[in-house]
Design a protein around this motif. Structure first.
Motif, mmCIF file in Angstrom:
data_model
loop_
_atom_site.group_PDB
_atom_site.id
_atom_site.type_symbol
_atom_site.label_atom_id
_atom_site.label_comp_id
_atom_site.label_asym_id
_atom_site.label_seq_id
_atom_site.Cartn_x
_atom_site.Cartn_y
_atom_site.Cartn_z
ATOM 1 N N LYS A 1 -0.926 -36.439 13.016
ATOM 2 C CA LYS A 1 -0.414 -37.616 13.743
ATOM 3 C C LYS A 1 1.076 -37.861 13.520
ATOM 4 C CE LYS A 1 -1.990 -41.364 10.637
ATOM 5 N NZ LYS A 1 -2.628 -40.738 9.504
ATOM 6 N N THR A 2 1.663 -37.179 12.524
ATOM 7 C CA THR A 2 3.109 -37.365 12.333
ATOM 8 C C THR A 2 3.925 -36.190 12.910
ATOM 9 O OG1 THR A 2 3.079 -36.326 10.161
ATOM 10 C CG2 THR A 2 2.733 -38.691 10.191
ATOM 11 N N ALA A 3 3.271 -35.311 13.657
ATOM 12 C CA ALA A 3 3.985 -34.140 14.197
ATOM 13 C C ALA A 3 5.079 -34.568 15.171
ATOM 14 C CB ALA A 3 3.004 -33.211 14.908
ATOM 15 N N ARG A 4 6.273 -33.999 14.988
ATOM 16 C CA ARG A 4 7.388 -34.306 15.900
ATOM 17 C C ARG A 4 7.112 -33.864 17.325
ATOM 18 N NH1 ARG A 4 12.890 -31.891 15.041
ATOM 19 N NH2 ARG A 4 13.142 -32.657 17.148
ATOM 20 N N GLY A 5 6.314 -32.798 17.443
ATOM 21 C CA GLY A 5 6.033 -32.235 18.763
ATOM 22 C C GLY A 5 5.411 -33.217 19.732
ATOM 23 N N ILE A 6 4.704 -34.208 19.222
ATOM 24 C CA ILE A 6 4.060 -35.190 20.108
ATOM 25 C C ILE A 6 5.111 -35.904 20.968
ATOM 26 C CG2 ILE A 6 2.656 -37.311 20.183
ATOM 27 C CD1 ILE A 6 1.531 -36.407 17.444
ATOM 28 N N LEU A 7 6.305 -36.037 20.412
ATOM 29 C CA LEU A 7 7.380 -36.707 21.160
ATOM 30 C C LEU A 7 7.650 -36.022 22.494
ATOM 31 C CD1 LEU A 7 9.973 -37.433 18.326
ATOM 32 C CD2 LEU A 7 8.346 -39.013 19.413
ATOM 33 N N TYR A 8 7.501 -34.691 22.522
ATOM 34 C CA TYR A 8 7.761 -33.979 23.785
ATOM 35 C C TYR A 8 6.679 -34.287 24.816
ATOM 36 C CZ TYR A 8 11.118 -31.484 20.946
ATOM 37 O OH TYR A 8 12.166 -31.178 20.109
ATOM 38 N N ALA A 9 5.429 -34.396 24.353
ATOM 39 C CA ALA A 9 4.359 -34.763 25.287
ATOM 40 C C ALA A 9 4.670 -36.146 25.859
ATOM 41 C CB ALA A 9 3.013 -34.749 24.580
ATOM 42 N N LYS A 10 5.090 -37.059 24.973
ATOM 43 C CA LYS A 10 5.410 -38.425 25.425
ATOM 44 C C LYS A 10 6.570 -38.399 26.399
ATOM 45 C CE LYS A 10 3.762 -40.946 21.408
ATOM 46 N NZ LYS A 10 4.124 -41.510 20.119
ATOM 47 N N LYS A 11 7.643 -37.701 26.010
ATOM 48 C CA LYS A 11 8.861 -37.695 26.820
ATOM 49 C C LYS A 11 8.594 -37.162 28.230
ATOM 50 C CE LYS A 11 13.546 -35.921 26.771
ATOM 51 N NZ LYS A 11 14.461 -34.985 26.126
ATOM 52 N N TYR A 12 7.735 -36.146 28.328
ATOM 53 C CA TYR A 12 7.489 -35.544 29.642
ATOM 54 C C TYR A 12 6.190 -36.036 30.271
ATOM 55 C CZ TYR A 12 11.465 -32.700 28.466
ATOM 56 O OH TYR A 12 12.738 -32.301 28.133
ATOM 57 N N SER A 13 5.665 -37.136 29.741
ATOM 58 C CA SER A 13 4.453 -37.779 30.283
ATOM 59 C C SER A 13 3.278 -36.806 30.431
ATOM 60 C CB SER A 13 4.728 -38.410 31.657
ATOM 61 O OG SER A 13 5.816 -39.265 31.567
ATOM 62 N N ILE A 14 3.081 -36.013 29.423
ATOM 63 C CA ILE A 14 1.926 -35.113 29.421
ATOM 64 C C ILE A 14 0.848 -35.768 28.552
ATOM 65 C CG2 ILE A 14 1.093 -32.815 28.706
ATOM 66 C CD1 ILE A 14 4.021 -31.855 29.172
ATOM 67 N N PRO A 15 -0.389 -35.859 29.047
ATOM 68 C CA PRO A 15 -1.438 -36.458 28.226
ATOM 69 C C PRO A 15 -1.576 -35.715 26.900
ATOM 70 C CG PRO A 15 -2.236 -36.055 30.463
ATOM 71 C CD PRO A 15 -0.888 -35.423 30.364
ATOM 72 N N TYR A 16 -1.791 -36.444 25.834
ATOM 73 C CA TYR A 16 -1.964 -35.782 24.533
ATOM 74 C C TYR A 16 -3.112 -36.421 23.781
ATOM 75 C CZ TYR A 16 0.567 -39.814 22.736
ATOM 76 O OH TYR A 16 0.954 -41.088 22.431
ATOM 77 N N LEU A 17 -3.664 -35.622 22.877
ATOM 78 C CA LEU A 17 -4.794 -36.085 22.079
ATOM 79 C C LEU A 17 -4.508 -35.718 20.631
ATOM 80 C CD1 LEU A 17 -7.805 -37.029 21.903
ATOM 81 C CD2 LEU A 17 -8.433 -34.636 22.292
ATOM 82 N N ILE A 18 -4.551 -36.720 19.773
ATOM 83 C CA ILE A 18 -4.377 -36.445 18.346
ATOM 84 C C ILE A 18 -5.762 -36.417 17.723
ATOM 85 C CG2 ILE A 18 -3.388 -37.284 16.185
ATOM 86 C CD1 ILE A 18 -1.195 -38.601 17.977
ATOM 87 N N ILE A 19 -6.097 -35.305 17.105
ATOM 88 C CA ILE A 19 -7.453 -35.197 16.560
ATOM 89 C C ILE A 19 -7.400 -35.138 15.034
ATOM 90 C CG2 ILE A 19 -8.816 -34.172 18.443
ATOM 91 C CD1 ILE A 19 -7.865 -31.518 16.644
ATOM 92 N N ASN A 20 -8.485 -35.613 14.453
ATOM 93 C CA ASN A 20 -8.618 -35.576 13.004
ATOM 94 C C ASN A 20 -9.623 -34.473 12.689
ATOM 95 O OD1 ASN A 20 -9.236 -35.942 10.379
ATOM 96 N ND2 ASN A 20 -9.834 -38.108 10.559
ATOM 97 N N THR A 21 -9.108 -33.391 12.099
ATOM 98 C CA THR A 21 -9.993 -32.236 11.900
ATOM 99 C C THR A 21 -10.971 -32.454 10.734
ATOM 100 O OG1 THR A 21 -8.185 -31.193 10.718
ATOM 101 C CG2 THR A 21 -8.547 -30.466 12.966
ATOM 102 N N ASN A 22 -10.871 -33.607 10.079
ATOM 103 C CA ASN A 22 -11.892 -33.925 9.077
ATOM 104 C C ASN A 22 -13.139 -34.510 9.729
ATOM 105 O OD1 ASN A 22 -10.324 -33.161 6.900
ATOM 106 N ND2 ASN A 22 -9.258 -35.153 6.901
ATOM 107 N N ASP A 23 -12.973 -34.909 10.959
ATOM 108 C CA ASP A 23 -14.094 -35.449 11.714
ATOM 109 C C ASP A 23 -15.033 -34.279 12.055
ATOM 110 O OD1 ASP A 23 -15.740 -36.446 13.684
ATOM 111 O OD2 ASP A 23 -14.167 -37.675 14.595
ATOM 112 N N ARG A 24 -16.289 -34.360 11.645
ATOM 113 C CA ARG A 24 -17.234 -33.248 11.846
ATOM 114 C C ARG A 24 -17.354 -32.855 13.315
ATOM 115 N NH1 ARG A 24 -22.429 -34.793 10.834
ATOM 116 N NH2 ARG A 24 -23.240 -32.927 11.839
ATOM 117 N N ASN A 25 -17.110 -33.817 14.146
ATOM 118 C CA ASN A 25 -17.336 -33.668 15.576
ATOM 119 C C ASN A 25 -16.089 -33.235 16.349
ATOM 120 O OD1 ASN A 25 -19.348 -33.939 17.326
ATOM 121 N ND2 ASN A 25 -18.868 -36.069 17.884
ATOM 122 N N TYR A 26 -15.023 -32.852 15.631
ATOM 123 C CA TYR A 26 -13.729 -32.788 16.318
ATOM 124 C C TYR A 26 -13.671 -31.718 17.412
ATOM 125 C CZ TYR A 26 -11.683 -28.711 13.977
ATOM 126 O OH TYR A 26 -11.388 -27.442 13.564
#
Ligand code: GRF
Length: 187
Positions: free
Chosen positions: A41-66
Protein backbone atom coordinates in the motif's frame (compact mmCIF):
# COMPACT_ATOMS: atom_id res chain seq x y z
CA UNK A 1 -5.96 -3.72 -34.00
CA UNK A 2 -7.72 -5.17 -30.98
CA UNK A 3 -5.64 -4.24 -27.98
CA UNK A 4 -5.15 -6.74 -25.18
CA UNK A 5 -6.93 -5.87 -21.95
CA UNK A 6 -3.94 -5.79 -19.65
CA UNK A 7 -3.32 -5.79 -15.93
CA UNK A 8 0.06 -4.70 -14.58
CA UNK A 9 1.15 -6.12 -11.21
CA UNK A 10 3.56 -3.99 -9.18
CA UNK A 11 5.05 -3.77 -5.70
CA UNK A 12 7.37 -0.77 -5.77
CA UNK A 13 8.45 2.28 -7.73
CA UNK A 14 6.51 1.51 -10.86
CA UNK A 15 8.97 2.88 -13.41
CA UNK A 16 8.10 0.01 -15.75
CA UNK A 17 4.41 0.68 -15.14
CA UNK A 18 4.89 4.35 -16.01
CA UNK A 19 6.72 3.42 -19.18
CA UNK A 20 4.07 0.90 -20.26
CA UNK A 21 1.30 3.41 -19.57
CA UNK A 22 2.92 5.91 -21.88
CA UNK A 23 3.52 3.26 -24.60
CA UNK A 24 -0.04 1.97 -24.32
CA UNK A 25 -1.32 5.41 -25.28
CA UNK A 26 0.20 5.04 -28.73
CA UNK A 27 -2.55 3.93 -31.10
CA UNK A 28 -0.63 0.95 -32.45
CA UNK A 29 0.85 -0.37 -29.19
CA UNK A 30 -0.89 -3.72 -28.57
CA UNK A 31 -2.12 -3.27 -24.98
CA UNK A 32 -4.67 -1.25 -23.07
CA UNK A 33 -3.97 -1.05 -19.35
CA UNK A 34 -7.29 -1.74 -17.66
CA UNK A 35 -6.10 -2.40 -14.13
CA UNK A 36 -3.09 -2.14 -11.82
CA UNK A 37 -2.70 -4.59 -8.96
CA UNK A 38 -0.32 -3.81 -6.13
CA UNK A 39 0.51 -5.79 -2.99
CA UNK A 40 2.12 -2.89 -1.14
CA UNK A 41 0.00 0.00 0.00
CA UNK A 42 2.98 2.36 0.21
CA UNK A 43 4.26 1.59 -3.31
CA UNK A 44 5.12 4.73 -5.28
CA UNK A 45 3.89 3.06 -8.44
CA UNK A 46 0.26 3.48 -7.37
CA UNK A 47 0.67 7.19 -8.02
CA UNK A 48 0.95 6.48 -11.75
CA UNK A 49 -2.33 4.54 -11.75
CA UNK A 50 -3.93 7.50 -9.97
CA UNK A 51 -2.34 10.11 -12.22
CA UNK A 52 -3.52 8.37 -15.40
CA UNK A 53 -6.92 7.38 -13.96
CA UNK A 54 -6.32 3.67 -14.29
CA UNK A 55 -8.33 1.53 -11.85
CA UNK A 56 -6.09 -0.04 -9.22
CA UNK A 57 -6.46 -2.62 -6.51
CA UNK A 58 -4.26 -2.86 -3.46
CA UNK A 59 -4.26 -6.38 -2.12
CA UNK A 60 -3.08 -7.82 1.15
CA UNK A 61 -1.29 -11.06 0.38
CA UNK A 62 -1.71 -12.18 3.98
CA UNK A 63 -5.39 -12.50 3.26
CA UNK A 64 -5.98 -16.23 2.55
CA UNK A 65 -8.45 -15.29 -0.12
CA UNK A 66 -6.31 -12.78 -1.99
CA UNK A 67 -5.98 -14.71 -5.25
CA UNK A 68 -9.78 -14.92 -5.50
CA UNK A 69 -9.97 -11.18 -4.93
CA UNK A 70 -7.51 -10.70 -7.80
CA UNK A 71 -9.50 -13.07 -10.01
CA UNK A 72 -12.72 -11.19 -9.48
CA UNK A 73 -11.02 -7.93 -10.41
CA UNK A 74 -9.45 -9.49 -13.52
CA UNK A 75 -12.85 -10.78 -14.56
CA UNK A 76 -14.49 -7.42 -13.95
CA UNK A 77 -12.05 -5.66 -16.28
CA UNK A 78 -11.99 -8.55 -18.80
CA UNK A 79 -8.23 -8.86 -18.46
CA UNK A 80 -6.64 -11.29 -20.89
CA UNK A 81 -2.95 -10.47 -20.42
CA UNK A 82 -0.84 -9.88 -17.30
CA UNK A 83 2.53 -8.12 -17.02
CA UNK A 84 4.47 -8.54 -13.80
CA UNK A 85 6.50 -5.35 -13.45
CA UNK A 86 8.42 -5.59 -10.21
CA UNK A 87 5.76 -7.66 -8.45
CA UNK A 88 7.61 -9.11 -5.49
CA UNK A 89 5.36 -12.03 -4.81
CA UNK A 90 5.38 -15.48 -6.36
CA UNK A 91 2.35 -16.25 -8.53
CA UNK A 92 0.96 -19.64 -7.50
CA UNK A 93 0.68 -22.47 -10.01
CA UNK A 94 -3.00 -22.57 -9.16
CA UNK A 95 -3.33 -18.96 -10.26
CA UNK A 96 -1.48 -19.62 -13.51
CA UNK A 97 -3.70 -22.62 -14.31
CA UNK A 98 -6.87 -20.77 -13.47
CA UNK A 99 -6.03 -17.62 -15.44
CA UNK A 100 -5.20 -19.65 -18.59
CA UNK A 101 -4.03 -16.58 -20.49
CA UNK A 102 -0.54 -15.19 -20.94
CA UNK A 103 1.49 -13.82 -18.01
CA UNK A 104 4.92 -12.28 -18.59
CA UNK A 105 7.57 -10.94 -16.20
CA UNK A 106 10.62 -8.70 -16.37
CA UNK A 107 13.71 -9.82 -14.48
CA UNK A 108 16.88 -7.77 -13.84
CA UNK A 109 19.45 -10.32 -15.06
CA UNK A 110 20.34 -12.30 -18.13
CA UNK A 111 18.25 -15.37 -17.43
CA UNK A 112 18.81 -18.24 -16.88
CA UNK A 113 21.58 -16.66 -14.80
CA UNK A 114 20.68 -15.13 -11.42
CA UNK A 115 17.08 -16.11 -10.93
CA UNK A 116 15.41 -14.78 -7.78
CA UNK A 117 16.34 -11.81 -5.61
CA UNK A 118 19.47 -9.65 -5.09
CA UNK A 119 20.64 -10.08 -8.64
CA UNK A 120 23.01 -7.10 -8.74
CA UNK A 121 25.11 -8.13 -5.74
CA UNK A 122 25.35 -11.67 -7.07
CA UNK A 123 26.34 -10.45 -10.53
CA UNK A 124 29.18 -8.39 -8.98
CA UNK A 125 30.29 -11.16 -6.65
CA UNK A 126 30.47 -13.52 -9.59
CA UNK A 127 32.70 -11.10 -11.55
CA UNK A 128 30.39 -11.17 -14.54
CA UNK A 129 31.54 -9.08 -17.50
CA UNK A 130 28.01 -8.37 -18.69
CA UNK A 131 24.48 -8.26 -17.36
CA UNK A 132 21.07 -6.92 -18.40
CA UNK A 133 17.41 -7.80 -18.26
CA UNK A 134 15.08 -10.48 -19.54
CA UNK A 135 11.38 -10.54 -20.37
CA UNK A 136 9.94 -14.04 -20.15
CA UNK A 137 6.71 -16.01 -19.98
CA UNK A 138 5.68 -16.96 -16.45
CA UNK A 139 5.31 -20.63 -15.64
CA UNK A 140 5.18 -22.39 -12.29
CA UNK A 141 8.98 -22.35 -11.83
CA UNK A 142 10.65 -19.16 -10.60
CA UNK A 143 12.01 -16.97 -13.44
CA UNK A 144 12.13 -19.99 -15.76
CA UNK A 145 9.55 -19.53 -18.54
CA UNK A 146 10.44 -19.17 -22.21
CA UNK A 147 12.44 -16.02 -22.97
CA UNK A 148 10.83 -13.33 -25.13
CA UNK A 149 13.41 -10.55 -25.11
CA UNK A 150 16.79 -9.72 -23.55
CA UNK A 151 18.98 -6.63 -23.39
CA UNK A 152 22.66 -6.73 -22.48
CA UNK A 153 25.31 -4.27 -21.31
CA UNK A 154 28.93 -4.63 -20.34
CA UNK A 155 29.95 -4.06 -16.73
CA UNK A 156 32.89 -1.76 -16.06
CA UNK A 157 35.19 -1.73 -13.06
CA UNK A 158 33.52 1.32 -11.51
CA UNK A 159 30.08 -0.24 -11.47
CA UNK A 160 28.37 -0.95 -8.17
CA UNK A 161 24.91 -2.27 -7.27
CA UNK A 162 23.39 1.15 -7.73
CA UNK A 163 24.84 1.82 -11.14
CA UNK A 164 23.94 -1.68 -12.31
CA UNK A 165 20.38 -1.11 -11.19
CA UNK A 166 20.15 2.19 -13.07
CA UNK A 167 21.65 0.78 -16.25
CA UNK A 168 19.44 -2.31 -16.05
CA UNK A 169 16.29 -0.26 -15.57
CA UNK A 170 17.11 1.90 -18.55
CA UNK A 171 17.24 -1.26 -20.64
CA UNK A 172 14.08 -2.65 -19.04
CA UNK A 173 12.18 0.35 -20.33
CA UNK A 174 13.16 -0.71 -23.85
CA UNK A 175 12.92 -4.47 -23.39
CA UNK A 176 9.40 -4.67 -21.93
CA UNK A 177 7.56 -2.74 -24.68
CA UNK A 178 9.68 -4.45 -27.33
CA UNK A 179 8.67 -7.87 -25.96
CA UNK A 180 4.99 -6.93 -26.06
CA UNK A 181 5.25 -5.70 -29.63
CA UNK A 182 7.03 -8.89 -30.60
CA UNK A 183 4.26 -10.96 -29.02
CA UNK A 184 1.17 -9.24 -30.36
CA UNK A 185 1.66 -6.67 -33.05
CA UNK A 186 1.43 -9.03 -35.99
CA UNK A 187 -1.19 -11.35 -34.52
C1 GRF B 1 12.70 -4.09 -12.01
O1 GRF B 1 14.09 -3.92 -11.96
C2 GRF B 1 12.34 -5.50 -12.38
O2 GRF B 1 13.29 -6.13 -13.17
C3 GRF B 1 12.25 -6.18 -11.05
O3 GRF B 1 11.74 -5.20 -10.18
C4 GRF B 1 12.09 -3.90 -10.64
C5 GRF B 1 10.87 -3.05 -10.68
O4 GRF B 1 11.12 -1.71 -10.91
N1 GRF B 1 11.47 -7.39 -11.17
P1 GRF B 1 9.94 -0.66 -11.09
O5 GRF B 1 8.98 -0.83 -9.92
O6 GRF B 1 9.25 -0.96 -12.40
O7 GRF B 1 10.59 0.68 -11.10
Amino acid sequence: MVKKNTCIFISGNGSNLKNLISKSREYNFPINIKLVICNNKTARGILYAKKYSIPYLIINTNDRNYENIIFNALRKYKVNFICLAGYMRIISSNFIKKFRKIIINIHPSLLPKFKGLNTFSRVLKNNECKTGCTVHYVNDQLDSGKIINKKIFFINKNDNENSLKKKTQRLEHLAFPEAIIKMFRYN
